[in-house]
Write a protein that holds these residues in place. Structure first.
Motif, PDB file in Angstrom:
ATOM      1  N   ASN A  90       0.837  -1.198   0.000  1.00  0.00           N
ATOM      2  CA  ASN A  90       0.000   0.000   0.000  1.00  0.00           C
ATOM      3  C   ASN A  90       0.875   1.253   0.000  1.00  0.00           C
ATOM      4  O   ASN A  90       2.100   1.179  -0.053  1.00  0.00           O
ATOM      5  CB  ASN A  90      -0.968  -0.028   1.185  1.00  0.00           C
ATOM      6  CG  ASN A  90      -0.255  -0.077   2.526  1.00  0.00           C
ATOM      7  OD1 ASN A  90       0.953   0.160   2.635  1.00  0.00           O
ATOM      8  ND2 ASN A  90      -1.002  -0.383   3.569  1.00  0.00           N
ATOM      9  N   VAL A  91       0.236   2.409   0.063  1.00  0.00           N
ATOM     10  CA  VAL A  91       0.951   3.684   0.043  1.00  0.00           C
ATOM     11  C   VAL A  91       1.919   3.777   1.220  1.00  0.00           C
ATOM     12  O   VAL A  91       3.045   4.266   1.073  1.00  0.00           O
ATOM     13  CB  VAL A  91      -0.062   4.865   0.049  1.00  0.00           C
ATOM     14  CG1 VAL A  91       0.639   6.197   0.254  1.00  0.00           C
ATOM     15  CG2 VAL A  91      -0.869   4.873  -1.229  1.00  0.00           C
ATOM     16  N   TYR A  92       1.503   3.299   2.376  1.00  0.00           N
ATOM     17  CA  TYR A  92       2.351   3.356   3.571  1.00  0.00           C
ATOM     18  C   TYR A  92       3.640   2.545   3.379  1.00  0.00           C
ATOM     19  O   TYR A  92       4.745   3.052   3.617  1.00  0.00           O
ATOM     20  CB  TYR A  92       1.574   2.851   4.786  1.00  0.00           C
ATOM     21  CG  TYR A  92       2.396   2.821   6.052  1.00  0.00           C
ATOM     22  CD1 TYR A  92       2.769   3.999   6.698  1.00  0.00           C
ATOM     23  CD2 TYR A  92       2.804   1.618   6.605  1.00  0.00           C
ATOM     24  CE1 TYR A  92       3.526   3.976   7.861  1.00  0.00           C
ATOM     25  CE2 TYR A  92       3.553   1.588   7.770  1.00  0.00           C
ATOM     26  CZ  TYR A  92       3.912   2.765   8.385  1.00  0.00           C
ATOM     27  OH  TYR A  92       4.668   2.730   9.545  1.00  0.00           O
ATOM     28  N   LEU A  93       3.514   1.287   2.961  1.00  0.00           N
ATOM     29  CA  LEU A  93       4.712   0.453   2.770  1.00  0.00           C
ATOM     30  C   LEU A  93       5.611   1.031   1.680  1.00  0.00           C
ATOM     31  O   LEU A  93       6.840   1.054   1.835  1.00  0.00           O
ATOM     32  CB  LEU A  93       4.322  -0.981   2.421  1.00  0.00           C
ATOM     33  CG  LEU A  93       3.905  -1.868   3.580  1.00  0.00           C
ATOM     34  CD1 LEU A  93       3.414  -3.221   3.070  1.00  0.00           C
ATOM     35  CD2 LEU A  93       5.040  -2.058   4.562  1.00  0.00           C
ATOM     36  N   HIS A  94       5.027   1.486   0.601  1.00  0.00           N
ATOM     37  CA  HIS A  94       5.842   2.076  -0.461  1.00  0.00           C
ATOM     38  C   HIS A  94       6.566   3.321   0.058  1.00  0.00           C
ATOM     39  O   HIS A  94       7.738   3.535  -0.242  1.00  0.00           O
ATOM     40  CB  HIS A  94       4.998   2.416  -1.690  1.00  0.00           C
ATOM     41  CG  HIS A  94       5.804   2.994  -2.797  1.00  0.00           C
ATOM     42  ND1 HIS A  94       6.673   2.231  -3.557  1.00  0.00           N
ATOM     43  CD2 HIS A  94       5.922   4.263  -3.249  1.00  0.00           C
ATOM     44  CE1 HIS A  94       7.277   3.014  -4.436  1.00  0.00           C
ATOM     45  NE2 HIS A  94       6.843   4.253  -4.268  1.00  0.00           N
ATOM     46  N   GLY A  95       5.865   4.129   0.843  1.00  0.00           N
ATOM     47  CA  GLY A  95       6.483   5.318   1.425  1.00  0.00           C
ATOM     48  C   GLY A  95       7.652   4.977   2.334  1.00  0.00           C
ATOM     49  O   GLY A  95       8.680   5.668   2.328  1.00  0.00           O
ATOM     50  N   LEU A  96       7.512   3.905   3.133  1.00  0.00           N
ATOM     51  CA  LEU A  96       8.632   3.463   3.969  1.00  0.00           C
ATOM     52  C   LEU A  96       9.835   3.111   3.104  1.00  0.00           C
ATOM     53  O   LEU A  96      10.972   3.483   3.414  1.00  0.00           O
ATOM     54  CB  LEU A  96       8.247   2.244   4.817  1.00  0.00           C
ATOM     55  CG  LEU A  96       7.367   2.462   6.029  1.00  0.00           C
ATOM     56  CD1 LEU A  96       7.072   1.130   6.714  1.00  0.00           C
ATOM     57  CD2 LEU A  96       7.997   3.434   7.009  1.00  0.00           C
ATOM     58  N   SER A  97       9.585   2.386   2.019  1.00  0.00           N
ATOM     59  CA  SER A  97      10.664   2.000   1.122  1.00  0.00           C
ATOM     60  C   SER A  97      11.372   3.237   0.562  1.00  0.00           C
ATOM     61  O   SER A  97      12.610   3.307   0.546  1.00  0.00           O
ATOM     62  CB  SER A  97      10.104   1.141  -0.013  1.00  0.00           C
ATOM     63  OG  SER A  97      11.100   0.836  -0.963  1.00  0.00           O
ATOM     64  N   GLU A  98      10.598   4.217   0.115  1.00  0.00           N
ATOM     65  CA  GLU A  98      11.192   5.437  -0.442  1.00  0.00           C
ATOM     66  C   GLU A  98      11.983   6.213   0.614  1.00  0.00           C
ATOM     67  O   GLU A  98      13.099   6.668   0.350  1.00  0.00           O
ATOM     68  CB  GLU A  98      10.107   6.335  -1.033  1.00  0.00           C
ATOM     69  CG  GLU A  98       9.524   5.807  -2.317  1.00  0.00           C
ATOM     70  CD  GLU A  98       8.482   6.735  -2.912  1.00  0.00           C
ATOM     71  OE1 GLU A  98       7.686   7.343  -2.154  1.00  0.00           O
ATOM     72  OE2 GLU A  98       8.467   6.849  -4.150  1.00  0.00           O
ATOM     73  N   LYS A  99      11.408   6.383   1.799  1.00  0.00           N
ATOM     74  CA  LYS A  99      12.066   7.165   2.849  1.00  0.00           C
ATOM     75  C   LYS A  99      13.349   6.488   3.337  1.00  0.00           C
ATOM     76  O   LYS A  99      14.368   7.157   3.534  1.00  0.00           O
ATOM     77  CB  LYS A  99      11.109   7.404   4.010  1.00  0.00           C
ATOM     78  CG  LYS A  99      10.036   8.401   3.654  1.00  0.00           C
ATOM     79  CD  LYS A  99       8.975   8.509   4.726  1.00  0.00           C
ATOM     80  CE  LYS A  99       7.915   9.482   4.243  1.00  0.00           C
ATOM     81  NZ  LYS A  99       6.595   9.175   4.686  1.00  0.00           N
TER      82      LYS A  99
END
Length: 175
Positions: A90-99
């Motif tokens: 989801n957006v949250y997991l993808h955001g963690l990956s990017e950050k």
């Protein structure tokens, strides 16, 4: 090699640990238990000679992150040796990956695994590793009888070393 991983709330952790324990019991493959590998989702895998530079950058990155709920919806495999649970990307997991990737890219000389970067990462929670063909079939059967989709909350991020698995630092996410 080092990992940055997501850890879960106690209820989710216990549920996943039960799957790990049952697979180990039924297959006789105790790799996950012997290595004391906790239930987790690896966000990043990397090599660095400057691990002390990673810690303050990770602390700074994590300071603005919140706990979030995710869903595990299926059982899958990295053939021929690994059985895992698949969370919804989801957006949250993808955001963690990017950050986390952006954080680590600030460290000179770091070597990021190409398999744990945004858009080339397959989030997963390993249940059995180094399984033989027969053990893989048994493990699938165990989860076929026990697994159903569920939700859980990511509550912490850790920096750990591998072989053996050992946390260097565990950081709580904001509620």
């Amino acid at each position: 090699m080092y990992l940055i991983s997501a850890y879960f709330d106690e209820i989710t952790n216990n549920r996943i640990q039960q799957y790990i324990n049952q697979v180990a019991k039924k297959t006789g493959n105790t790799y996950m238990l012997d290595g004391k590998v906790p239930p987790h989702i690896t966000i990043s895998s990397f090599e660095s000679k400057e691990i002390q530079q990673v810690i303050p950058l990770l602390e700074q990155t994590v300071s603005g992150l919140h706990q979030e709920t995710i869903q595990w919806t299926s059982v899958s495999a990295f053939l021929p040796y690994v059985l895992y649970l698949s969370p919804v990307l989801n957006v949250y997991l993808h955001g963690l990956s990017e950050k986390i990737t952006s954080c680590l890219e600030q460290v000179e000389g770091i070597r990021l695994s190409p398999y744990y970067q945004p858009f080339s990462w397959m989030p997963h929670t390993t249940i059995g590793k180094k399984l033989t063909k027969d053990e893989m079939q048994i493990a699938f059967e165990v989860l076929q009888h026990q697994f159903g989709p569920f939700e859980g909350k990511i509550t912490k991020l850790s920096l750990a070393k591998t072989n053996p698995y050992e946390d260097i630092i565990v950081l709580d996410l904001e509620k």
